[in-house]
Write an enzyme that holds these catalytic residues in place. Sequence first.
Site, PDB file in Angstrom:
ATOM      1  N   ASN A   1     -69.266 -67.924 -23.757  1.00 41.00           N
ATOM      2  CA  ASN A   1     -69.058 -69.376 -23.760  1.00 41.00           C
ATOM      3  C   ASN A   1     -68.106 -69.668 -22.606  1.00 41.00           C
ATOM      4  O   ASN A   1     -66.910 -69.410 -22.708  1.00 41.00           O
ATOM      5  CB  ASN A   1     -68.461 -69.814 -25.099  1.00 41.00           C
ATOM      6  CG  ASN A   1     -68.071 -71.283 -25.095  1.00 41.00           C
ATOM      7  OD1 ASN A   1     -68.420 -72.025 -24.171  1.00 41.00           O
ATOM      8  ND2 ASN A   1     -67.351 -71.700 -26.131  1.00 41.00           N
TER       9      ASN A   1
ATOM     10  N   LYS B   1     -67.130 -72.435 -21.491  1.00 40.55           N
ATOM     11  CA  LYS B   1     -66.304 -73.647 -21.643  1.00 40.55           C
ATOM     12  C   LYS B   1     -66.340 -74.450 -20.330  1.00 40.55           C
ATOM     13  O   LYS B   1     -67.369 -74.471 -19.662  1.00 40.55           O
ATOM     14  CB  LYS B   1     -64.887 -73.265 -22.086  1.00 40.55           C
ATOM     15  CG  LYS B   1     -64.930 -72.368 -23.334  1.00 40.55           C
ATOM     16  CD  LYS B   1     -63.622 -72.167 -24.020  1.00 40.55           C
ATOM     17  CE  LYS B   1     -63.832 -71.263 -25.230  1.00 40.55           C
ATOM     18  NZ  LYS B   1     -62.615 -71.047 -26.012  1.00 40.55           N
TER      19      LYS B   1
ATOM     20  N   HIS C   1     -68.439 -76.181 -32.043  1.00 42.26           N
ATOM     21  CA  HIS C   1     -67.298 -75.353 -31.624  1.00 42.26           C
ATOM     22  C   HIS C   1     -66.001 -76.035 -32.064  1.00 42.26           C
ATOM     23  O   HIS C   1     -65.908 -77.269 -32.057  1.00 42.26           O
ATOM     24  CB  HIS C   1     -67.311 -75.175 -30.098  1.00 42.26           C
ATOM     25  CG  HIS C   1     -66.348 -74.121 -29.650  1.00 42.26           C
ATOM     26  ND1 HIS C   1     -64.994 -74.366 -29.519  1.00 42.26           N
ATOM     27  CD2 HIS C   1     -66.533 -72.813 -29.339  1.00 42.26           C
ATOM     28  CE1 HIS C   1     -64.398 -73.246 -29.133  1.00 42.26           C
ATOM     29  NE2 HIS C   1     -65.307 -72.294 -29.012  1.00 42.26           N
TER      30      HIS C   1
ATOM     31  N   GLU D   1     -63.292 -76.470 -30.626  1.00 39.20           N
ATOM     32  CA  GLU D   1     -62.706 -77.361 -29.615  1.00 39.20           C
ATOM     33  C   GLU D   1     -63.379 -78.729 -29.665  1.00 39.20           C
ATOM     34  O   GLU D   1     -62.739 -79.753 -29.422  1.00 39.20           O
ATOM     35  CB  GLU D   1     -62.815 -76.716 -28.214  1.00 39.20           C
ATOM     36  CG  GLU D   1     -61.819 -75.571 -28.078  1.00 39.20           C
ATOM     37  CD  GLU D   1     -62.196 -74.497 -27.062  1.00 39.20           C
ATOM     38  OE1 GLU D   1     -63.102 -74.719 -26.239  1.00 39.20           O
ATOM     39  OE2 GLU D   1     -61.569 -73.411 -27.118  1.00 39.20           O
TER      40      GLU D   1
ATOM     41  N   GLU E   1     -65.398 -68.117 -35.898  1.00 34.68           N
ATOM     42  CA  GLU E   1     -64.332 -68.173 -34.899  1.00 34.68           C
ATOM     43  C   GLU E   1     -63.048 -68.705 -35.540  1.00 34.68           C
ATOM     44  O   GLU E   1     -62.875 -69.926 -35.666  1.00 34.68           O
ATOM     45  CB  GLU E   1     -64.739 -69.095 -33.737  1.00 34.68           C
ATOM     46  CG  GLU E   1     -65.924 -68.582 -32.946  1.00 34.68           C
ATOM     47  CD  GLU E   1     -65.863 -69.011 -31.484  1.00 34.68           C
ATOM     48  OE1 GLU E   1     -66.105 -68.143 -30.625  1.00 34.68           O
ATOM     49  OE2 GLU E   1     -65.556 -70.182 -31.191  1.00 34.68           O
TER      50      GLU E   1
ATOM     51  N   GLY F   1     -58.458 -67.887 -27.628  1.00 38.04           N
ATOM     52  CA  GLY F   1     -57.653 -68.055 -26.415  1.00 38.04           C
ATOM     53  C   GLY F   1     -56.192 -67.669 -26.601  1.00 38.04           C
ATOM     54  O   GLY F   1     -55.353 -67.967 -25.761  1.00 38.04           O
TER      55      GLY F   1
ATOM     56  N   SER G   1     -60.751 -64.137 -28.846  1.00 37.41           N
ATOM     57  CA  SER G   1     -60.081 -63.084 -28.085  1.00 37.41           C
ATOM     58  C   SER G   1     -60.830 -61.747 -28.100  1.00 37.41           C
ATOM     59  O   SER G   1     -60.217 -60.674 -28.125  1.00 37.41           O
ATOM     60  CB  SER G   1     -58.639 -62.901 -28.568  1.00 37.41           C
ATOM     61  OG  SER G   1     -57.902 -64.103 -28.358  1.00 37.41           O
TER      62      SER G   1
ATOM     63  N   GLY H   1     -62.916 -66.386 -22.611  1.00 37.05           N
ATOM     64  CA  GLY H   1     -62.280 -65.900 -21.387  1.00 37.05           C
ATOM     65  C   GLY H   1     -62.879 -64.627 -20.802  1.00 37.05           C
ATOM     66  O   GLY H   1     -63.109 -64.539 -19.590  1.00 37.05           O
TER      67      GLY H   1
END
Length: 251
Positions: free
Chosen positions: A9, A11, A94, A96, A166, A172, A212, A234
Amino acid sequence: MRKPIIAGNWKMFKTRDEALEFVYAVNNNLPSIDKVDSVICAPFTVLRDLVKRQGENLRIGAQNMHFNENGAFTGEISPVMLESLGVSYVIIGHSERRDMFNETDEACSKKLKAAFKHNLTPILCVGEHLQEREDGSWQDLIRGQIIRDLNLLSSDEVEKLVIAYEPIWAIGTGKTATPEIADDTCGFIRTCIKDLYGESVAEKIRIQYGGSVKTSNIEALMAQPNIDGALIGGASLKAEDFITLVKASLK
Ligand code: 13P
């Protein structure tokens, strides 16, 4: 046996040039799609470029969409538009988007239905905040998300759905859930699916862990019986790491 699915992902990262550089670097280095599904969920601005250049073992996904096919919704992208680009997957719900853009369970349920109607495989994200992990209310929260978000789907659709567990406290933050917590929660999600849709659907649905995930911890996570893949933020941005992550899922 469920086929592993490793999804990046991205982002809100990568320009067009950066996205193209990535796809050229991974294309010939991914294991066969017969063994593992390798997916990159990219910003809308690069989807077409990536789909055009995806190698035979890579598939492209979006990170969100509207549930309507068209209409006066300034700034939104529809499932018809994604289907017309040749996109294969779409992330729905998600954390976020739920936390920063007020995405509701009702919207998620309509989005899941619309995704299947337009030949997109949805990756539905569920998961709790740190507070709910600590006070023990995470089970009620996740069960509630599953009941509400899946309520428009048929059993045939549910078995093709991908769910990503998640935990928001692990996204993150560098603070991965232990393989035991991740497996226990993915097992809990599978039990919820079994209660709602029966044993055969629960055996087929693929459940990812996300939060992570990196090259140093993916093997321990993938070794768990209830974890069928990973949704990676990430660590999916570097081509070399993404290839390593996908290959590790086969060990
Ligand atoms: P990180 O892997 O950067 O923690 O992000 C996880 C995530 O949100 C994937 O959707």
